[in-house]
Write a protein that holds these residues in place. Structure first.
Motif, PDB file in Angstrom:
ATOM      1  N   ASP A 149      -4.288   8.412   4.357  1.00 50.01           N
ATOM      2  CA  ASP A 149      -4.336   7.019   4.800  1.00 50.01           C
ATOM      3  C   ASP A 149      -4.561   6.952   6.307  1.00 50.01           C
ATOM      4  OD1 ASP A 149      -1.917   7.692   5.951  1.00 50.01           O
ATOM      5  OD2 ASP A 149      -0.706   6.616   4.478  1.00 50.01           O
ATOM      6  N   ALA A 150      -4.470   5.764   6.857  1.00 47.67           N
ATOM      7  CA  ALA A 150      -4.734   5.585   8.283  1.00 47.67           C
ATOM      8  C   ALA A 150      -3.740   6.352   9.149  1.00 47.67           C
ATOM      9  CB  ALA A 150      -4.707   4.097   8.628  1.00 47.67           C
ATOM     10  N   ALA A 151      -2.526   6.548   8.646  1.00 45.85           N
ATOM     11  CA  ALA A 151      -1.502   7.253   9.416  1.00 45.85           C
ATOM     12  C   ALA A 151      -1.580   8.763   9.236  1.00 45.85           C
ATOM     13  CB  ALA A 151      -0.115   6.753   9.026  1.00 45.85           C
ATOM     14  N   GLY A 152      -2.499   9.218   8.402  1.00 45.14           N
ATOM     15  CA  GLY A 152      -2.644  10.652   8.173  1.00 45.14           C
ATOM     16  C   GLY A 152      -1.816  11.183   7.028  1.00 45.14           C
ATOM     17  N   ASN A 153      -1.105  10.296   6.327  1.00 39.61           N
ATOM     18  CA  ASN A 153      -0.301  10.730   5.184  1.00 39.61           C
ATOM     19  C   ASN A 153      -1.191  10.884   3.946  1.00 39.61           C
ATOM     20  OD1 ASN A 153       2.114  10.558   6.719  1.00 39.61           O
ATOM     21  ND2 ASN A 153       2.168   8.345   6.363  1.00 39.61           N
ATOM     22  N   VAL A 154      -0.830  11.825   3.105  1.00 41.20           N
ATOM     23  CA  VAL A 154      -1.597  12.084   1.893  1.00 41.20           C
ATOM     24  C   VAL A 154      -1.036  11.234   0.757  1.00 41.20           C
ATOM     25  CG1 VAL A 154      -2.281  13.816   0.201  1.00 41.20           C
ATOM     26  CG2 VAL A 154      -2.152  14.419   2.625  1.00 41.20           C
ATOM     27  N   ASP A 155      -1.892  10.433   0.135  1.00 42.18           N
ATOM     28  CA  ASP A 155      -1.486   9.556  -0.967  1.00 42.18           C
ATOM     29  C   ASP A 155      -2.276   9.913  -2.221  1.00 42.18           C
ATOM     30  OD1 ASP A 155       0.285   8.084   0.641  1.00 42.18           O
ATOM     31  OD2 ASP A 155      -1.357   6.805   1.368  1.00 42.18           O
TER      32      ASP A 155
END
Length: 403
Positions: A149-155
Motif C-alpha cells: 500500500d501507500a505506506a509500504g505495508n504488504v496487503d
C-alpha cells in the motif's frame, strides 16, 4: 425341370456376394483387431462395449485431471519449502541480533540481510505456475495476491477461497491454498504471545509467556498488564483488577499463563499477552516490525528494552508462522499421497474396463484369437474363389457348344 440362364446368373451372383461379404467382414475384424466391428455383429455385446468405453474415457479424463492437480500441488510444495527455509534463516538472524555485544551498525547490517529475505518471501507469495496463474490468490489468480500500500505495508488482495479440482468421481480436491492461510494465519495449537506497548518509558523486558495450567478457567483469554508508580511504590494490574505489588524478576501469572518481567517499569507502561491467533498473525508484519527495530539505534535503557521486547515477540511470531507453513506443507504432501492412492485404484479400474471391453469385442491381440481369425479369413477367401470359379464354369455351359 428347366433352369433359365437368368436364374443361374442370379444364384451365382448371390453366392459370390455372400462369400465376398463374409470375406470382407473377416478382413474388417483383422484390420480393427476385434471380432465385433459393427453393432450387427453382436448387438448386446456392442451395447455393453459402448458403456464400458465411456467409463474408460471418463477414467482417463480423471487421470489427466490428477496430473494437473499433482503439478499444481508440487509447485506449491516447492514454494512452501522455500518459504520455510526463509523463515528459518530469519529466525537465525533475529537470534544473532539479540546479542547485546553487537553495535547498532551490526544490527543495521543484519537488517539489510533480513530485508533481502523479506523480499524473497514476498516474491514467493506472488509465485505463479507455468500458465502464469498466481498460486496463492484463490480464484483471483490473474494478478498478484500481495501488494504494497501507500505506506509500504504488504496487503492481501486475493480471494479467500481455494481452487479445487475433480480428481475422481467422488473426490473434489483443493489444489492450492490462499495467501491468508499460509502467510497471515497461525496454527490453532499456537500458544500465547506477549507484546510490550510502543511508548513504554521503563526498561522492563519480559520472558515468555509460558503455559503452566491449561485447566485454569481463564485459560484462552487475553490479558492486559499495566503498571502504576506512585509514592515510590510500583504496582501492576491485570485486566484492570486489584493492584498487586511488582517484584523485579518475579513471574506474573494469569489464567494459567506465566510471564517473567525484569527491569523497572515507568508509570503507565503496559504489555499485552493473548493467544497467537488473536495477536499479529501476519508474517509480513512480523518482518516489518523486526526491520523497524533493527534499523533504529537504541541509546537509552528504555530503547534497548523496547528493542529486546520487540525481538522476543518477533521470534515467537516467526516460530508460529513457521509451524503454520509446515502444517500447510504437510497438508499438501498428504494430498499428493492421496493422488497416488487414487491413481493406483483408478489404474486397477482402468485395467478391468480394458479387459471387459476386450472380452466384449473379441480382442484379437491374443495369439490364439488372431490365429483363428486368420484361419477364418483364409477359409472365406477360398470360398469366394470357389464361388467365382463355379460362376465361370456355369456361365460357359451352353447347348450351342454341342452343335
Amino acid at each position: 425341370m428347366r433352369i433359365s440362364t437368368v436364374t443361374m446368373f442370379e444364384q451365382s451372383l448371390t453366392s459370390m456376394n455372400r462369400q465376398q461379404g463374409e470375406f470382407m467382414k473377416v478382413g474388417q475384424q483383422l484390420a480393427a483387431g476385434r471380432r465385433v466391428v459393427n453393432p450387427s455383429d453382436d448387438p448386446q455385446a456392442a451395447s455393453r462395449a459402448v458403456q464400458v468405453s465411456q467409463s474408460l474415457a471418463v477414467t482417463q479424463q480423471y487421470s489427466d485431471s490428477r496430473v494437473s492437480a499433482r503439478n499444481a500441488l508440487s509447485q506449491e510444495e516447492s514454494v512452501l519449502d522455500s518459504v520455510s527455509d526463509a523463515i528459518a534463516s530469519a529466525k537465525t538472524l533475529i537470534i544473532h541480533a539479540s546479542n547485546d555485544s553487537l553495535s547498532d551498525a551490526d544490527r543495521d547490517s543484519i537488517a539489510s540481510e533480513l530485508r533481502g529475505i523479506y523480499e524473497t518471501v514476498i516474491g514467493q507469495a506472488n509465485a505463479t505456475d507455468g500458465n502464469g496463474r498466481h498460486l496463492f490468490g484463490g480464484y483471483q489468480d490473474s494478478s498478484p495476491p500481495f501488494v504494497r500500500d501507500a505506506a509500504g505495508n504488504v496487503d492481501y488482495v486475493g480471494d479467500s477461497q481455494v481452487r479445487q479440482q475433480q480428481v475422481d468421481a467422488s473426490r473434489r480436491m483443493p489444489v492450492s491454498d490462499n495467501g491468508i492461510t499460509i502467510f497471515q494465519s497461525v496454527h490453532s495449537s499456537a500458544g500465547y504471545v506477549a507484546e510490550a506497548d510502543a511508548g513504554n518509558g521503563g526498561d522492563v523486558t519480559f520472558t515468555g509467556p509460558n503455559v503452566v495450567d491449561e485447566s485454569d478457567p481463564g485459560f484462552g483469554q487475553g490479558y492486559r498488564i499495566e503498571f502504576q508508580v506512585a509514592g515510590g511504590a510500583t504496582t501492576y494490574t491485570v485486566n484492570g483488577g486489584a493492584p498487586q505489588p511488582y517484584e523485579d524478576g518475579a513471574p506474573i501469572r494469569a489464567g494459567g499463563v506465566s510471564i517473567t518481567l525484569d527491569g523497572t517499569p515507568a508509570d503507565g507502561d503496559g504489555l499485552t499477552m493473548d493467544r497467537a491467533q488473536d495477536m499479529n498473525t501476519d508474517l509480513f508484519r512480523t518482518f516489518e516490525k523486526a526491520l523497524a527495530v533493527l534499523s533504529e539505534p537504541a541509546g537509552t535503557d528504555a530503547e534497548k528494552a523496547a528493542r529486546d521486547n520487540t525481538l522476543s515477540t518477533v521470534m515467537r511470531e516467526f516460530d508460529n508462522s513457521l509451524d503454520n507453513v509446515l502444517t500447510v506443507r504437510a497438508s499438501v504432501g498428504a494430498r499428493l499421497n492421496e493422488l497416488d492412492v487414487v491413481d493406483a485404484v483408478a489404474g486397477n479400474r482402468q485395467l478391468n474396463y480394458t479387459e471387459t471391453l476386450a472380452n466384449l469385442t473379441g480382442d484379437l491381440s491374443q495369439p490364439s484369437e488372431f490365429a483363428a481369425a486368420v484361419s477364418e479369413y483364409t477359409l472365406r477367401q477360398v470360398g469366394l474363389q470357389a464361388a467365382q470359379k463355379a460362376f465361370v464354369d456355369i456361365k460357359g455351359m451352353t447347348l450351342f457348344d454341342r452343335l
